[in-house]
Every structure is written in structure tokens, then in C-alpha cells.
Scaffold this active site. Structure first.
Site, PDB file in Angstrom:
ATOM      1  N   GLY A 278       0.782  -1.325  -0.080  1.00  0.00           N
ATOM      2  CA  GLY A 278      -0.083   0.125   0.110  1.00  0.00           C
ATOM      3  C   GLY A 278       0.891   1.292   0.133  1.00  0.00           C
TER       4      GLY A 278
ATOM      5  N   GLY B 111       0.842   5.519   1.136  1.00  0.00           N
ATOM      6  CA  GLY B 111       0.282   6.422   2.124  1.00  0.00           C
ATOM      7  C   GLY B 111       0.872   7.893   2.023  1.00  0.00           C
ATOM      8  N   GLY B 112       0.457   8.763   2.798  1.00  0.00           N
ATOM      9  CA  GLY B 112       0.989  10.327   2.666  1.00  0.00           C
ATOM     10  C   GLY B 112       2.384  10.040   2.977  1.00  0.00           C
ATOM     11  CG  MET B 113       3.826  10.380   6.682  1.00  0.00           C
ATOM     12  SD  MET B 113       3.997  10.041   8.597  1.00  0.00           S
ATOM     13  CE  MET B 113       5.660   9.597   8.983  1.00  0.00           C
TER      14      MET B 113
ATOM     15  CB  VAL C 108       3.337  -0.533   3.499  1.00  0.00           C
ATOM     16  CG1 VAL C 108       3.439  -1.657   4.404  1.00  0.00           C
ATOM     17  CG2 VAL C 108       2.951   0.893   4.381  1.00  0.00           C
TER      18      VAL C 108
ATOM     19  CE  LYS D  65       3.635   4.694   7.593  1.00  0.00           C
ATOM     20  NZ  LYS D  65       2.904   4.812   8.782  1.00  0.00           N
TER      21      LYS D  65
ATOM     22  CG  ASP E 206      -5.600   8.640  10.126  1.00  0.00           C
ATOM     23  OD1 ASP E 206      -6.725   8.810   9.892  1.00  0.00           O
ATOM     24  OD2 ASP E 206      -4.645   7.960   9.372  1.00  0.00           O
TER      25      ASP E 206
END
Length: 523
Positions: A260, A262-264, A267, A282, A377
Site C-alpha cells: 500500500g 500513504g502520505g508518509m 509499505v 514502511k 486516525d
């Protein structure tokens, strides 16, 4: 001959002779690639010779990869390429080829004024091979829904996207990560076709996610107060694209696939060669660090906080590492799906199933709160469901330690607007456990109704509704929900934190109280 007709056509002509019109049926995986971003060429901005040169170069590079992965280029149709991978076991090579094409085109087109970005569709099933046409001209062709579906997927795919039919995804779902999106209705097909957007790990992945979320009626995203809308998509560094399957990171972790983005960070599933077990890595996006050095401290905070929360309903975090300029966190690898994926594929969940998920989610959150941690979150995307029916809460990337001064500035909203508490949407810095309880209530609302309480044209408008509008009652959306369960959800989602459950333990107690069969009967 094969320069002007496909290898498959030449092969059938040589084999069939006079019986060329008979045809044959075979299991296949079809890959369609559609070059999306060359409107400037078509609009006369470039010379015709330059148009042909660039398009042909792009198609040639893709064709080379098709051959490398054991496929056959069946035909070129304008700027589209159709490739065929024959046999029941050819789904994975076709998907691997699609991912490689996106990585290759991304690197080739870096800095180009006329970027050629393919959208790719992959479908699997049976097809008929044969010659089709008139008495004057016969063309070799591949017929069947599998071809139609792959072509439509390529047409619908965003630049840089790989869309899979449900049949193709089901074959390899234990080896890849994909997000279920809106099913596709096809002419002549009774039921809509399930569609999955593949996590490719390219630099465009976050842009694809943002574009699709913005177009969706229940779009997801992040919002900063005062920004007037969703944040701009962040582009991962080029080094992330080099983390292909087989790459060894830190002389220890063998990259297997993208899970996946994400913003940061991104993964990956990897294999820990020292311990001989799968892990999740990550990886921090280097360019986000260059734009905001404080992100690295947040990244390290995630592991400091997560490591002190040991609970079966929380994804375990192992260590922080740095190698070749890449910072990463190693975590427990969880095989399964997110709660969001389950809701999208099934709609509202049966009450008894939802309650099991709800109780385990609260148990994990209780462990975090006991460690003085506010998650901030909580959303279905951060709730993993294993094949052993366990629930695991993950992604503590924007947590806050309750007893410390927040490092987040007042006015900066971090989280996902669909699930934000009113105080979080207002950018308040003094969030406490009750903000997580509100978010849990929104998750429960969606889980038992199949819908979100608020929708809007932008992330900003959704956040404002959490602050100012009263949410619909769950039973107004799904009348089969028991009244006792509805009361729990409504209390979680109270605008005033003082009117919510004050501790997650109180919520857990009520969930267990209503779990008896007598309490689950709708009024």
C-alpha cells in the site's frame, strides 16, 4: 511476417492452413495498455514524425516487457496495445508485466514535456482464437468477454494505473495488494464486473489514489485547516521505484511486493532473511523529508509509541532502520484485508460479525489509550482483518502522547476527514481519547449501514459537516440495526466530547452488554 501481423496470428496461419476459420478456445489473461497523456501530439503541438517516434518507442518498450514475461503482443490499435498470456497459470506473469511497464514508463518519461503514461487493464478467462472478417479480408482476432473487459479496464484506468478484473485479482490476491473500486457495468453482461486498482509502488500511486478519491462520492483524503481543500498528492522519491521484487534492503530484507501507499511512505511486504519470516516495511518517502524535516521525527515517534503497545489487536512494530538513504520501520506482516475493503465488497455487515470486529477494535484502542496514546486516525483503512478472524489496528503515524505537548500546530488538521471528530476538524491541538471514540463511532456507522454519515464535494466540506451538522441516525439508513446498537453509535458521535463515552472501556462494556442474542433483536 511477424513484423506486420502478430506472432499468434502467424502461428495459427501456419498451423491451420485451409482450416483457419475453425478457431479454438483457450484460457488466457489479456493485458490492454492505453497511452493516456499525449493530447499535445494529437492537437498538433508536435510534428507528426515526433508523434509517431514517441508513440512507437513507448509501445516497443512495452512489447519488450510482454515478451520477457512470456506473453505475446496480439495487436496494436492506435496508441493501444493488446497482449495475450496463454494458459491458466499466466495471470501472475501478466500482472508482473503490467507493474514493470508502469515502472519503466515512469522512469523513461521523467522530465519529458510530452509524457506518455499508460493506463492498463488485465482480465482473465476463456477466449476464442480465430480468423474474423469478410470474404475479402480475414483478420486474426481474440473473442470473448475477457477481451472486452480488459479493453474497458484500460480505458477507465487513470494514467499510471493498473486495473484488474475480479477474476484476475482472485487468482493472485495472496501475492498482491489491490483496492476494490466501483464495479464496472458492461454492455451485454448482466452483473457489474468487480474491479481492483493494483498497488504498483510507482511515483504516480498517490496521485491515482487522490484523483480516484476526489471523484468518489465518499472520497477519502487529508485536509489542512485554511488550505481550502485536499492536500496536493505527494510524490515518492525515485529510490522507492527501485525497490522491486527481489531487491535486498539493509542486507537483510528481500522486497516481495507493494502492500500500500500513504502520505508518509510506501509499505512493502518483505522477507526477513535473518529470521526467515515475512515482515512489512514502511518506507519513508525521501522527498517528504526534504520538504519537512519534522516528518522524520514523527516517523520515529511512531515506532517509539507503537513498540510500547503490546496487544494482539495491534500490529506489532519491530524496529527503525536506515540504509542507502532510505528510512524504514519493520512491522508485523498481517495477511488479510482492511475493514474498508470488506465494506466496499460486502456493504453493511451482519450485526454479529460487525460486533466481533467492533469489540476487537476497541480492545486494541484500549491498549493504546492505556499507554497514554491518542491514535487520531482511526478508520477502516487502518483496521486489518486476518484470515483467522482477528482484528488488528495499525498505522500510528500521527499519534499523540496524551501527557505531552502536541508537536502539531493548532490549525493543522491531520487525519482523514470522513472519520474526524469535530474538534480534530477544527484543528484543535488538545485532542484526547474522546476524539478516537468519535472516529470509532463513524467506523461503526459505516460498518453497520454500509455508508458514511457525511459526504461532500471536497474533504473540506465533509470536515465542516462533522463540526456543524447532525449525523443521520443509523436506523434511518439501515432499519435492521438494533436500537441498542444505534444508541451506542449515536453516543460515540456526539458533537460535544462531554456527551460521548469518556473512556473506551465504557464503550467496550456496552458492546459486550448488547451482544447477547436477546439484545440483538431489532425493535
Amino acid at each position: 511476417m511477424e513484423k506486420f501481423i502478430s506472432h499468434s496470428a502467424a502461428e495459427m496461419i501456419q498451423r491451420s492452413g485451409a482450416n483457419i476459420g475453425v478457431g479454438e478456445r483457450q484460457p488466457v489473461t489479456v493485458l490492454f495498455s492505453d497511452l493516456k497523456s499525449h493530447a499535445a501530439f494529437r492537437d498538433g503541438v508536435s510534428e507528426p514524425a515526433d508523434v509517431l517516434s514517441r508513440v512507437n518507442d513507448a509501445l516497443s518498450r512495452q512489447a519488450e516487457l510482454v515478451k520477457r514475461y512470456g506473453g505475446l503482443v496480439d495487436k496494436f490499435i492506435g496508441d493501444r496495445m493488446m497482449a495475450v498470456f496463454k494458459g491458466d497459470d499466466r495471470v501472475w506473469p501478466a500482472i508482473s508485466c503490467a507493474i514493470s511497464i508502469q515502472h519503466l514508463m515512469e522512469l523513461d518519461d521523467a522530465g519529458s514535456d510530452h509524457v506518455l503514461v499508460p493506463g492498463i487493464g488485465v482480465s482473465a478467462g476463456d477466449a476464442v482464437f480465430g480468423a474474423v472478417g469478410s470474404a475479402d479480408r480475414l483478420d486474426y482476432s481474440l473473442l470473448g468477454p475477457v477481451v472486452h473487459i480488459a479493453g474497458r479496464l484500460a480505458s477507465e484506468a487513470l494514467p499510471g494505473d493498473v486495473l484488474l478484473s475480479q477474476d484476475a485479482f482472485e487468482t493472485v490476491k495472496d501475492r498482491i495488494s489491490g483496492e476494490a473500486i466501483t464495479p464496472m457495468k458492461l454492455h451485454g453482461v448482466d452483473e457489474p464486473v468487480g474491479v481492483f486498482s493494483l498497488a504498483t509502488g510507482t511515483m504516480r500511486q498517490s496521485q491515482i489514489f487522490e484523483a480516484r478519491s476526489a471523484a468518489a462520492p465518499d472520497g477519502e483524503g487529508t485536509w489542512a485547516a485554511g488550505a481550502g481543500g485536499p492536500e496536493e498528492p505527494q510524490r515518492p522519491a525515485m529510490t522507492l521505484s527501485s525497490l522491486e521484487p527481489g531487491t535486498i534492503l539493509a542486507k537483510r530484507y528481500e522486497i516481495r511486493r507493494v502492500l500500500g501507499s500513504g502520505g508518509m511512505g510506501v509499505v512493502f511486504q518483505a522477507h526477513d532473511r535473518d529470521l526467515d519470516e515475512p515482515v512489512a516495511l514502511k518506507v519513508l518517502r525521501p522527498e517528504t523529508l526534504s520538504m519537512d524535516p519534522s516528518i522524520l521525527e514523527r516517523f520515529k515517534t511512531e515506532i517509539r509509541v507503537a513498540r510500547r503497545i503490546a496487544h494482539r489487536n495491534i500490529v506489532r512494530t519491530f524496529d527503525f532502520g536506515e540504509a542507502d538513504g532510505i528510512q524504514f520501520i519493520s512491522m508485523e506482516f498481517v495477511q488479510g484485508m482492511t475493514l474498508k475493503q470488506l465494506i466496499r465488497s460486502r456493504g453493511c455487515l451482519p450485526v454479529n460479525v460487525g460486533l466481533q470486529i467492533a469489540k476487537q477494535t476497541c480492545a486494541g484502542l484500549a491498549a493504546a489509550h492505556e499507554a497514554k496514546v491518542v491514535h487520531r486516525d482511526v478508520k477502516p483503512q487502518n483496521i486489518m482483518l486476518t484470515y483467522q478472524s482477528e482484528v488488528k489496528l495499525m498505522d500510528f503515524g500521527i499519534v499523540r502522547e496524551q501527557e505531552k505537548v502536541s508537536t502539531t500546530q493548532t490549525g493543522l488538521v491531520m487525519g482523514t476527514p470522513d472519520y474526524m471528530s469535530p474538534e480534530q476538524a477544527q484543528g484543535k491541538s488538545d485532542l484526547d481519547f474522546r476524539s478516537d471514540i468519535y472516529s470509532v463511532g463513524v467506523v461503526f456507522f459505516e460498518m453497520f449501514t454500509g455508508a458514511l454519515p457525511f459526504s461532500g464535494d471536497s474533504a473540506f466540506s465533509v470536515a465542516l459537516k462533522h463540526v456543524h451538522e447532525v449525523a443521520p441516525t443509523p436506523r434511518s439508513v439501515n432499519p435492521t440495526i438494533p436500537e441498542a446498537l444505534e444508541a451506542i453509535i449515536v453516543r460515540c458521535m456526539a458533537k460535544d466530547p462531554a456527551e460521548r463515552y469518556q473512556q473506551i472501556g465504557e464503550l467496550q462494556a456496552d458492546l459486550y452488554r448488547i451482544s447477547s442474542p436477546a439484545k440483538l433483536t431489532p425493535a
